[in-house]
Design a protein around this motif. Structure first.
Motif: not given
Ligand code: MLT
Length: 265
Positions: A28-29, A98, A93-95, A151, A155, A132, A190, A243, A217
């Protein structure tokens, strides 16, 4: 073993261990491959586990001002081809999730199964996308410490923060040492990502959907909708986790992944 893989799209750091069906892990990010330490430890005895540092994170150098989710997915495909991994089980995971959505859209032939952890199919609302872009600018001027402060409370589940401060501290160190250029480029990417909600019904691929019960999240009800819409998906809600479910409750996450991998054969 951590090593650099050279591809036509640049060099990428990967942690490569074990033998068998490849399991490729996308962090993730604004993190790096180390968030998967418990999955690497568990699955490298039965699978080939490849945990990437995405472009601009960990030891993988940044390149562009913006990196879209489709570009990250192209990077992952380039690494899979350079390593001759063949069809893989892709876990994001998360990003990372995506990116997995973009990967199934553009590189379906390289995919055997999908594991979506604590992620969203929705695009950002305009306000969130704007925030963002502000973050993307700020990180270039100030570095990444402020991101750790904003964050970390989102998280991890409250209980994790109280009972396992060492994993929160380790995650803070990863965020604070992240490359501002890489973090900025991913934040811009993102903000631009597209909405995959209407595609879910057509994603005909075996899929495991994992979500921490306290995810702030990518909430459990949103991930339940993803699992319900995908024709071959099953959902696992992970107790005592937010998360960062794979770090917060590794036994439950690993059990879910193990059952899914067994089903895939
Ligand atoms: C992540 O965990 O990758 C981020 O929370 C993703 C996001 O900010 O949408």
């Amino acid at each position: 073993m951590q090593q650099m893989i050279d591809t036509s799209r640049g060099s990428f750091s990967v942690d490569d261990s074990g033998e068998g069906t490849p399991l490729v892990l996308l962090h993730g990010f604004p993190l790096d491959h180390s968030m998967w330490k418990d999955q690497i430890a568990r699955f490298s005895s039965t699978h080939r586990v490849v945990a990437l540092d995405l472009r601009g994170f960990g030891k993988s150098p940044p390149r562009n001002k913006t990196v879209t989710m489709a570009e990250f997915a192209d990077d992952v495909a380039a690494v899979i081809k350079a390593m001759k991994l063949g069809p893989v089980v892709l876990c994001g995971l998360s990003m990372g999730g995506y990116i997995a959505f973009a990967f199934q859209e553009n590189h379906r032939d390289l995919l055997k199964g999908l594991i979506l952890c604590d992620t969203r199919s929705l695009a950002d609302m305009p306000e969130a996308a704007k925030a963002r872009r502000v973050t993307a600018e700020r990180v270039l001027k100030e570095g990444t410490s402020f991101l750790a402060d904003t964050m970390l409370p989102k998280l991890f589940a409250e209980k994790t923060a109280l009972t396992r401060p060492e994993i929160v501290d380790a995650t803070r160190r990863v965020i604070e040492s992240a490359n501002p250029a890489g973090v900025s480029a991913a934040a811009r990417g993102m903000a631009e990502r597209r909405d995959y909600s209407d595609d879910l019904a057509g994603m005909d691929i075996p899929c495991l959907v994992i979500v921490g019960e306290h995810d702030a999240i990518s909430p459990a009800d949103e991930m339940t909708t993803i699992a319900n819409r995908m024709p071959q998906a099953e959902l696992k809600v992970i107790p005592n986790a937010g998360h960062m479910a794979p770090l917060e409750n590794p036994p439950a996450v690993n059990e879910a992944i193990e059952a899914f991998l067994e089903q895939l054969g």
